[in-house]
Scaffold this active site. Structure first.
Site, PDB file in Angstrom:
ATOM      1  N   CYS A   1     -30.928 -47.226 -23.091  1.00 19.45           N
ATOM      2  CA  CYS A   1     -29.675 -47.507 -22.285  1.00 19.45           C
ATOM      3  C   CYS A   1     -29.788 -48.730 -21.820  1.00 19.45           C
ATOM      4  O   CYS A   1     -28.689 -49.616 -21.910  1.00 19.45           O
ATOM      5  CB  CYS A   1     -30.060 -46.401 -20.967  1.00 19.45           C
TER       6      CYS A   1
ATOM      7  N   CYS B   1     -25.996 -47.817 -22.709  1.00 15.65           N
ATOM      8  CA  CYS B   1     -25.132 -47.852 -21.840  1.00 15.65           C
ATOM      9  C   CYS B   1     -24.898 -49.392 -20.853  1.00 15.65           C
ATOM     10  O   CYS B   1     -23.873 -49.523 -20.603  1.00 15.65           O
ATOM     11  CB  CYS B   1     -25.191 -46.738 -20.950  1.00 15.65           C
TER      12      CYS B   1
ATOM     13  N   LYS C   1     -23.329 -51.959 -23.133  1.00 15.71           N
ATOM     14  CA  LYS C   1     -21.898 -51.462 -23.623  1.00 15.71           C
ATOM     15  C   LYS C   1     -20.912 -51.559 -22.271  1.00 15.71           C
ATOM     16  O   LYS C   1     -19.744 -52.061 -22.474  1.00 15.71           O
ATOM     17  CB  LYS C   1     -21.924 -50.117 -24.157  1.00 15.71           C
TER      18      LYS C   1
ATOM     19  N   TYR D   1     -18.073 -40.081 -28.563  1.00 16.14           N
ATOM     20  CA  TYR D   1     -17.709 -41.239 -27.432  1.00 16.14           C
ATOM     21  C   TYR D   1     -18.195 -42.718 -27.798  1.00 16.14           C
ATOM     22  O   TYR D   1     -17.601 -43.381 -27.316  1.00 16.14           O
ATOM     23  CB  TYR D   1     -18.486 -40.522 -26.048  1.00 16.14           C
TER      24      TYR D   1
ATOM     25  N   GLU E   1     -15.432 -45.440 -27.722  1.00 17.05           N
ATOM     26  CA  GLU E   1     -16.042 -46.550 -26.549  1.00 17.05           C
ATOM     27  C   GLU E   1     -15.877 -47.902 -27.408  1.00 17.05           C
ATOM     28  O   GLU E   1     -15.305 -48.883 -26.763  1.00 17.05           O
ATOM     29  CB  GLU E   1     -17.320 -46.319 -25.933  1.00 17.05           C
TER      30      GLU E   1
ATOM     31  N   HIS F   1      -3.941 -40.349   0.534  1.00 17.46           N
ATOM     32  CA  HIS F   1      -2.820 -40.961  -0.247  1.00 17.46           C
ATOM     33  C   HIS F   1      -2.433 -42.721   0.262  1.00 17.46           C
ATOM     34  O   HIS F   1      -2.886 -42.717   1.230  1.00 17.46           O
ATOM     35  CB  HIS F   1      -1.661 -40.283   0.209  1.00 17.46           C
TER      36      HIS F   1
ATOM     37  N   GLU G   1      -6.179 -38.015  -5.072  1.00 18.05           N
ATOM     38  CA  GLU G   1      -5.381 -36.936  -4.251  1.00 18.05           C
ATOM     39  C   GLU G   1      -4.937 -35.815  -5.235  1.00 18.05           C
ATOM     40  O   GLU G   1      -4.643 -34.793  -4.559  1.00 18.05           O
ATOM     41  CB  GLU G   1      -4.375 -37.299  -3.468  1.00 18.05           C
TER      42      GLU G   1
END
Length: 467
Positions: free
Chosen positions: A43, A48, A51, A179, A183, A437, A442
């Site tokens: 990682c 990660c 990346k 993924y 990615e 909002h 929402e």
């Protein structure tokens, strides 16, 4: 006095191993960690973290384009790949230093050598030193799978090498549809690389919700990424500073670089696990029980080497649970059933819980809620992108079984949604929550219309939900 050299010997100083070492040392255990490469694991060093830094870099191109619709005039922008790589390397070095410092402050001894298992309570270092341990923890992670041996496979790179390319290629072919592949496809495309994705299957992201995968494919194509399904790479040939890629359907593509991103394999080869009788799965993963214990009572394993869920936070939790249980007299196990996951594509994806197909396979009667809208930002930027959200709800109990998002900030939203699902949240809980909002989030609490599997959600022209 202990009859062992150490109470805990950890092989691998990645996220799971370092967490386990620190927590165990905090309980008074004498802990030693062996790491043959760099502290921090996949990682931090080649996964990660770098990346995500590259993802940030790739998104500025869209931001510059979007700015015009909001009155900004941005001219003369340029991108320098060596600068990004150098700055990334500085940050990785800083993080590695932090990992080392944290281990040191915890009283953990770091051994910069490869270690192998010699028995249930013994390890051997690369320099020949033999040590005994009351417990051994394997946390060696995984490595990219290169796939079948094809001509020129050695000419391709993996996700490991992608972070250290000397130059940014003008074009790239990426094989894979998980993924990691997608990615990298999106981030390189964002940096101006012409990207082609090649995949043997009929769809992307096989383990994700069908509709989310379909929408990502459409968005990637709209962003200029070519996607070739139902084909594989059968050969790679060097050609005048580029690579000629042969496909299984007879076509050829010339590209500056080729990446193989077709999965990862556990790092168990050559660890000597057979010396202790540790059982492995067919793919080389270490078999463990719910408490991360192998069939050998004194040997445990956490993280990607067990191939349960290949996610850094999962490895950290497994390492923590191991240390609490074995050294802290606080037994607990990790729940792998509700883990929020993000895919940092463009647009990004956030998911937690069951997909619709998984829920139906488990026998649930479902209510499906969906919404599809143009995000407010796009109304002025003019970008042709949409946000999609889907709730999978148990019709009998009203409990929300899964949430699937694709659109800007999906990763940030899904982490909070994961808390709700972990608490057993129901659709009624979502409904009685007042919306914030204007925001994309929402929509999670304003969906009211049920949809059948084949139904398309009502598509509003703008991001103006009914409030």
């Amino acid at each position: 006095m202990s009859s062992y050299d150490v109470d805990l010997f950890v092989i691998g100083a990645g996220s799971g191993g370092t967490r386990a070492a620190r927590i165990a040392a905090g309980y008074g255990a004498k802990v030693m960690v062996a790491e043959e490469y760099r502290v921090g694991g996949t990682c931090v060093i080649r996964g990660c973290v770098p990346k995500k830094l590259f993802v940030y870099a790739s998104r500025f191109a869209h931001e510059f384009e979007d700015a015009a619709g909001f009155g900004w005039s941005i001219a003369g922008t340029s991108f320098d790949w060596p600068t990004l790589v150098a700055n990334k390397d500085k940050e990785i070095a800083r993080l590695e230093g932090a990992y080392r410092a944290n281990l040191g402050r915890s009283g953990v001894e770091i051994v910069a050598q490869r270690a192998t298992v010699e028995g249930p309570h013994a390890v051997r270092l690369a320099d020949g030193t033999r040590l005994t341990a009351r417990y051994i923890l394997i946390a060696t992670g995984g490595h990219p799978n290169l796939g079948p041996a094809i001509p020129g496979r050695e000419l391709a790179i993996t996700s490991n090498e992608a972070f250290h390319l000397e130059r940014l290629p003008d074009s790239m072919v990426i094989q894979g549809a998980g993924y990691i592949a997608l990615e990298f496809a999106c981030l390189f495309a964002g940096l101006g690389v012409t990207v082609t994705v090649v995949h043997r299957g009929a769809r992307l992201l096989r383990e994700f919700d069908d509709e989310v995968a379909q929408r990502l494919e459409a968005e990637m194509r709209a962003n200029g990424i070519a996607i070739e399904l139902g084909v594989t790479i059968t050969g790679i040939h060097a050609e005048a500073g580029a690579k000629r890629v042969s496909l299984s359907d007879g076509r050829e593509i010339v590209a500056g670089e080729v990446m193989l991103a077709i999965g990862r394999q556990p790092n168990t080869s050559g660890l000597g696990l057979a010396n202790a009788g540790v059982e492995l799965a067919a793919n080389g993963a270490i078999k463990v029980d719910a408490g991360s214990r192998t069939n050998v009572p004194s040997i445990y394993a956490v993280g990607d080497v067990t191939d349960r869920l290949q996610l850094t936070p999962v490895a950290i939790r497994e390492g923590h649970a191991f240390a609490d249980t074995v050294f802290g007299d606080k037994p607990w196990t990790v729940d792998h059933s509700l883990v929020a996951t993000a895919v940092f594509t463009e647009p990004e994806i956030g998911v937690v819980g069951l997909t619709e197909a998984e829920a139906r396979a488990k026998g649930y009667r479902l209510d499906i809620y969906k919404t599809d809208f143009r995000p407010m930002k796009a109304t002025l930027s003019g970008r042709a992108t949409r946000t999609f959200m889907k709730l999978v709800v148990d019709q009998t109990t009203d409990r929300v079984l899964g949430v699937h998002l694709i659109g800007e900030a999906s990763a940030e939203m899904i982490q909070i949604v994961g808390i709700v699902l972990a608490m057993g949240g129901t659709k009624a809980d979502f409904d009685r929550t007042i919306a914030l909002h204007p925001s994309a989030a929402e929509e999670l609490v304003t969906m009211r219309t049920k949809h059948a599997s084949s139904d398309l959600p009502e598509q509003s022209a703008e991001s103006t939900p009914a409030i």
